[in-house]
Design an enzyme around this catalytic site. Sequence first.
Site, PDB file in Angstrom:
ATOM      1  N   LYS B 170       0.851  -1.185   0.051  1.00  0.00           N
ATOM      2  CA  LYS B 170       0.032   0.131   0.075  1.00  0.00           C
ATOM      3  C   LYS B 170       0.899   1.254  -0.094  1.00  0.00           C
ATOM      4  O   LYS B 170       0.777   2.383  -0.665  1.00  0.00           O
ATOM      5  CB  LYS B 170      -0.900  -0.143   1.229  1.00  0.00           C
ATOM      6  N   LYS B 238       2.147  11.606   4.864  1.00  0.00           N
ATOM      7  CA  LYS B 238       2.426  10.592   5.758  1.00  0.00           C
ATOM      8  C   LYS B 238       2.650   9.412   5.238  1.00  0.00           C
ATOM      9  O   LYS B 238       3.830   8.853   5.662  1.00  0.00           O
ATOM     10  CB  LYS B 238       1.030  10.264   6.510  1.00  0.00           C
TER      11      LYS B 238
END
Lengths: 293, 293
Positions: B170, B238
């Site tokens: 991911k 992030k």
Amino acid sequence: MRIGFIGLGIMGRGMVGNLLKAGHELIVYNRGTERMQPFVDRGAKAAASPAEVAAGSEITGVCVTDDAAVEAVLSGPEGLLEGLGPDGIVLDHSTISPEQTLRAARAAAERGAEWLDAPVTGGDRGAAAGTLTIMVGGSAAGFRRVQPYLQVIGKTLVHVGGSGKGQLVKLINNFIGGIALAAAAEGLTIGLRGGVPLETLMRVLTAGSADSVSLRLLAERLQSGDDRPGFSLANRLKDMDLALAAARALGACLPVGAVAAEMFRERAAAGEKDLDQTVLVRRYGGPEPGGSW
Amino acid sequence: MRIGFIGLGIMGRGMVGNLLKAGHELIVYNRGTERMQPFVDRGAKAAASPAEVAAGSEITGVCVTDDAAVEAVLSGPEGLLEGLGPDGIVLDHSTISPEQTLRAARAAAERGAEWLDAPVTGGDRGAAAGTLTIMVGGSAAGFRRVQPYLQVIGKTLVHVGGSGKGQLVKLINNFIGGIALAAAAEGLTIGLRGGVPLETLMRVLTAGSADSVSLRLLAERLQSGDDRPGFSLANRLKDMDLALAAARALGACLPVGAVAAEMFRERAAAGEKDLDQTVLVRRYGGPEPGGSW
């Protein structure tokens, strides 16, 4: 239609093949004369110079490597300009700087002729299949005049603006694609070093927000192990540098593209400039220290 | 099936909606309790804590923001671990670090339960439509057990490896997509400053080698002028930072991604972290000096 064509490289050969197939009358020129023979065998006429091509055709296509090659075709001895008549129209499929395009367009205009920049994307496969995307800079009248030619070699034909804008858009295409290739190389490196097989990574990434033409291209090359140039590292670097130069002239600051260009330059300096652009991925050292792809 | 779900944000709401529609029995928890009401209206049970969710369900889904939020759900007072029985199985859809995932998986294993990392891609639209791409890390047996759940919320379901590998893949997806977004922002800036309209640029670029999911996303946002977060700049940053940290741990050197992350960080520092990630394009100053998009 009587069509001339100068430059029988990977791309030019596909375009000329399709123009012949469509029934046009072709006169071709290539510096290395052996490349003309297969087309002569199919009914094209071989010219002795760019001037002879321009003099004998209604539309002249050009597809050579860079600014210097276009300049040589244009202004060299027996160059294209010498044969270009007042109703002549030139379609330049080379990827060169907008500045060189403007010089060529001015020179053509002085003879009453028109120079359209018409760079293409779609690679050797698109050239052979006649499915290229073609971005044309120049007058709307010129764009209309060359439709019978463009429709044979391409599928997506876009008049993007005045002279030089076709080149600008082509450079943008190759600039974005070059960064995306570096992105794919860096991302796949993380995954392979982390022990996830390439096939697994690609199943997810092509179904995710990471998907891009460059990602698929790189994965295909990693799977095949083929380093022969579809698009050479030197050509990718040339286009990224031209895009960065155009951006500087426009006052834009592009840090990510600048770093990506340096990554390609490093591989070129390491002696890999004539290999396929996807060898960039070697910059990142393989799936694990000392491992091979 | 009795299914629990913790975290009713943009993504979680879509998933829970589809699980309800498929006829599963749902018990939900959200820190801000007002988000539970619409699902209670549709027959779900509202829990008072993560522990109550885990105790009352065969499979527990989690979809929260970051490492700290997962830690709070897991180990806080009346946390998920307290309610997790020996046959419990947790599917964590949050995008967090592989390290935090390994800690959670160890904690679950100590109670005889299993923690699968199952981050998703496809955005709020994919969550609502049940067409997410889901990359699962953990045991093959666990992956098989959660099929009835996964098939309701997603379309492309891939077991990518052991615990933490789902998160790694991911992060790679979001890392590649983040660089591609910066590439699109830089490339479109050249074109807009050069006077080529966005629609013209996109006609060519989506038919060319520059095409990517990120390019289309950025163009759509530039056309709509909508800055509300589909995916916030803070979340993109992030994920890129987590990917870079994972890469460093694996000894990979990724200059293009590092520079792209700094571009996002600059916009975050300029106070735009809660806007959509596509505001990155403002970094480049608009189509001309002082111009607006």
